[in-house]
Design a protein around this motif. Structure first.
Motif, PDB file in Angstrom:
ATOM      1  N   ASP A 146     119.851  71.920  31.197  1.00 13.69           N
ATOM      2  CA  ASP A 146     119.614  73.329  31.536  1.00 13.69           C
ATOM      3  C   ASP A 146     118.269  73.717  30.915  1.00 13.69           C
ATOM      4  O   ASP A 146     118.158  73.842  29.690  1.00 13.69           O
ATOM      5  CB  ASP A 146     120.745  74.196  30.966  1.00 13.69           C
ATOM      6  CG  ASP A 146     120.539  75.672  31.253  1.00 13.69           C
ATOM      7  OD1 ASP A 146     119.469  76.049  31.793  1.00 13.69           O
ATOM      8  OD2 ASP A 146     121.442  76.464  30.941  1.00 13.69           O
ATOM      9  N   VAL A 147     117.274  73.890  31.785  1.00 14.42           N
ATOM     10  CA  VAL A 147     115.915  74.130  31.258  1.00 14.42           C
ATOM     11  C   VAL A 147     115.826  75.413  30.432  1.00 14.42           C
ATOM     12  O   VAL A 147     114.961  75.526  29.553  1.00 14.42           O
ATOM     13  CB  VAL A 147     114.859  74.169  32.396  1.00 14.42           C
ATOM     14  CG1 VAL A 147     114.741  72.822  33.086  1.00 14.42           C
ATOM     15  CG2 VAL A 147     115.148  75.272  33.402  1.00 14.42           C
ATOM     16  N   HIS A 148     116.738  76.344  30.677  1.00 17.10           N
ATOM     17  CA  HIS A 148     116.686  77.613  29.932  1.00 17.10           C
ATOM     18  C   HIS A 148     117.092  77.419  28.469  1.00 17.10           C
ATOM     19  O   HIS A 148     116.872  78.297  27.633  1.00 17.10           O
ATOM     20  CB  HIS A 148     117.571  78.655  30.609  1.00 17.10           C
ATOM     21  CG  HIS A 148     117.191  78.850  32.048  1.00 17.10           C
ATOM     22  ND1 HIS A 148     115.999  79.423  32.437  1.00 17.10           N
ATOM     23  CD2 HIS A 148     117.822  78.485  33.198  1.00 17.10           C
ATOM     24  CE1 HIS A 148     115.915  79.410  33.766  1.00 17.10           C
ATOM     25  NE2 HIS A 148     117.004  78.850  34.244  1.00 17.10           N
ATOM     26  N   GLN A 149     117.693  76.269  28.180  1.00 15.76           N
ATOM     27  CA  GLN A 149     118.107  75.982  26.798  1.00 15.76           C
ATOM     28  C   GLN A 149     117.068  75.132  26.065  1.00 15.76           C
ATOM     29  O   GLN A 149     117.262  74.777  24.911  1.00 15.76           O
ATOM     30  CB  GLN A 149     119.454  75.226  26.789  1.00 15.76           C
ATOM     31  CG  GLN A 149     120.585  75.938  27.501  1.00 15.76           C
ATOM     32  CD  GLN A 149     120.824  77.327  26.948  1.00 15.76           C
ATOM     33  OE1 GLN A 149     120.754  77.530  25.739  1.00 15.76           O
ATOM     34  NE2 GLN A 149     121.077  78.277  27.825  1.00 15.76           N
ATOM     35  N   HIS A 185     110.176  75.346  27.236  1.00 21.96           N
ATOM     36  CA  HIS A 185     110.115  74.837  28.617  1.00 21.96           C
ATOM     37  C   HIS A 185     109.068  75.626  29.405  1.00 21.96           C
ATOM     38  O   HIS A 185     109.003  76.851  29.324  1.00 21.96           O
ATOM     39  CB  HIS A 185     111.486  74.976  29.291  1.00 21.96           C
ATOM     40  CG  HIS A 185     111.442  74.773  30.769  1.00 21.96           C
ATOM     41  ND1 HIS A 185     111.502  75.831  31.668  1.00 21.96           N
ATOM     42  CD2 HIS A 185     111.306  73.651  31.510  1.00 21.96           C
ATOM     43  CE1 HIS A 185     111.415  75.351  32.889  1.00 21.96           C
ATOM     44  NE2 HIS A 185     111.309  74.034  32.830  1.00 21.96           N
ATOM     45  N   ALA A 198     107.901  76.875  32.896  1.00 24.53           N
ATOM     46  CA  ALA A 198     108.486  77.063  34.234  1.00 24.53           C
ATOM     47  C   ALA A 198     107.384  77.124  35.281  1.00 24.53           C
ATOM     48  O   ALA A 198     106.686  78.122  35.405  1.00 24.53           O
ATOM     49  CB  ALA A 198     109.315  78.339  34.265  1.00 24.53           C
ATOM     50  N   ALA A 217     110.225  78.643  39.508  1.00 29.74           N
ATOM     51  CA  ALA A 217     111.352  79.410  38.967  1.00 29.74           C
ATOM     52  C   ALA A 217     112.695  78.850  39.425  1.00 29.74           C
ATOM     53  O   ALA A 217     113.730  79.112  38.808  1.00 29.74           O
ATOM     54  CB  ALA A 217     111.224  80.870  39.380  1.00 29.74           C
ATOM     55  N   SER A 244     113.662  75.791  39.269  1.00 29.80           N
ATOM     56  CA  SER A 244     114.096  74.634  38.466  1.00 29.80           C
ATOM     57  C   SER A 244     115.174  75.018  37.452  1.00 29.80           C
ATOM     58  O   SER A 244     115.037  75.989  36.714  1.00 29.80           O
ATOM     59  CB  SER A 244     112.911  74.033  37.714  1.00 29.80           C
ATOM     60  OG  SER A 244     111.943  73.606  38.639  1.00 29.80           O
ATOM     61  N   GLN A 245     116.237  74.231  37.422  1.00 28.04           N
ATOM     62  CA  GLN A 245     117.344  74.470  36.489  1.00 28.04           C
ATOM     63  C   GLN A 245     117.551  73.291  35.537  1.00 28.04           C
ATOM     64  O   GLN A 245     118.020  73.463  34.435  1.00 28.04           O
ATOM     65  CB  GLN A 245     118.654  74.692  37.269  1.00 28.04           C
ATOM     66  CG  GLN A 245     118.618  75.875  38.216  1.00 28.04           C
ATOM     67  CD  GLN A 245     118.475  77.197  37.484  1.00 28.04           C
ATOM     68  OE1 GLN A 245     119.068  77.393  36.439  1.00 28.04           O
ATOM     69  NE2 GLN A 245     117.664  78.091  38.028  1.00 28.04           N
ATOM     70  N   SER A 246     117.274  72.078  36.008  1.00 26.87           N
ATOM     71  CA  SER A 246     117.370  70.912  35.125  1.00 26.87           C
ATOM     72  C   SER A 246     116.170  70.006  35.396  1.00 26.87           C
ATOM     73  O   SER A 246     115.478  70.162  36.421  1.00 26.87           O
ATOM     74  CB  SER A 246     118.695  70.173  35.300  1.00 26.87           C
ATOM     75  OG  SER A 246     118.891  69.762  36.616  1.00 26.87           O
ATOM     76  N   ASP A 276     112.220  67.810  38.767  1.00 31.81           N
ATOM     77  CA  ASP A 276     112.958  69.064  38.565  1.00 31.81           C
ATOM     78  C   ASP A 276     114.037  69.210  39.621  1.00 31.81           C
ATOM     79  O   ASP A 276     113.843  68.803  40.781  1.00 31.81           O
ATOM     80  CB  ASP A 276     112.015  70.272  38.723  1.00 31.81           C
ATOM     81  CG  ASP A 276     111.067  70.420  37.552  1.00 31.81           C
ATOM     82  OD1 ASP A 276     111.000  69.492  36.731  1.00 31.81           O
ATOM     83  OD2 ASP A 276     110.407  71.462  37.479  1.00 31.81           O
ATOM     84  N   THR A 280     121.778  72.775  37.662  1.00 34.52           N
ATOM     85  CA  THR A 280     121.876  72.274  36.287  1.00 34.52           C
ATOM     86  C   THR A 280     122.580  70.912  36.295  1.00 34.52           C
ATOM     87  O   THR A 280     123.263  70.563  37.271  1.00 34.52           O
ATOM     88  CB  THR A 280     122.680  73.244  35.379  1.00 34.52           C
ATOM     89  OG1 THR A 280     123.985  73.373  35.912  1.00 34.52           O
ATOM     90  CG2 THR A 280     122.007  74.600  35.269  1.00 34.52           C
TER      91      THR A 280
END
Ligand code: SME
Length: 183
Positions: free
Chosen positions: A111-114, A118, A120, A123, A125-127, A146, A150
């Motif tokens: 999870d790129v938000h974690q 990261h 970006a 936008a 992209s999740q993993s 990307d 997730t």
């Protein structure tokens, strides 16, 4: 993918043997990359085709490409890719790509938000997975992929991509892509 390979893959899927289906698809993916690596062509043609194949055949991929690594400048420079416009320069140690350049090890980000820091570019992209490409033990590039979902990159696709990255390591080099920026 050849029709024959597709029929086998569908047949296995109908039998509901997911694990075999996944293994077959991954082995087909690897074989297709090998088949696209035509030694009578310049490396850039083979690299471009392999990236296009992975982008369209892997599923759930919204960006794939290379960042070329320059140890002297401690910088990664955008190379050939498929997907939306991306950041052109990434310092070693920054973002997922720069962290990979520093650690020189594959990094899977579920999870790129974690992932602290990261970057970006898209936008959606999740993993993400980043794989260092080395030649004679020297880091030359990072393969960056990307996904818009997730947890896209499990251990088995990671291993397949690491195998494919060995084909790409042989192709990608500063000489093949660009010299001017380097020295
Ligand atoms: N997400 C990367 C930047 C490159 S783009 O994904 C194409 C990073 O955090 O380094």
């Amino acid at each position: 993918m050849t029709n024959y390979a597709k029929i086998i893959a569908i047949f296995i899927r109908i039998l509901n043997i997911d694990i075999w289906y996944n293994l077959t698809m991954k082995s087909i993916l690897y074989q297709q990359c090998e088949a696209l690596n035509d030694s009578s062509l310049p490396a850039i043609s083979n690299i471009s085709n392999i990236l296009a194949l992975l982008y369209h055949e892997m599923g759930d991929v919204n960006w794939i490409g290379f960042y070329l690594c320059n140890d002297q400048k401690q910088e990664c420079l955008l190379g050939p890719f498929q997907g939306k416009v991306a950041c052109t320069r990434i310092q070693y140690g920054l973002g997922v790509v720069g962290t990979c350049a520093q650690r020189q090890k594959t990094i899977v980000v579920d999870d790129v938000h974690q992932f602290p820091g990261h970057i970006a570019c898209d936008a959606a992209s999740q993993s993400e997975i980043v794989i260092p490409l080395k030649k004679d033990d020297q880091l030359v590039a990072i393969l960056d992929i990307d996904s818009p979902i997730t947890h896209r990159f499990d251990n088995s696709i990671k291993e397949t991509l690491e195998d494919i990255s060995l084909i790409l390591s042989d192709l990608i080099s500063v000489d093949n892509i660009l010299k001017d920026w380097w020295f």
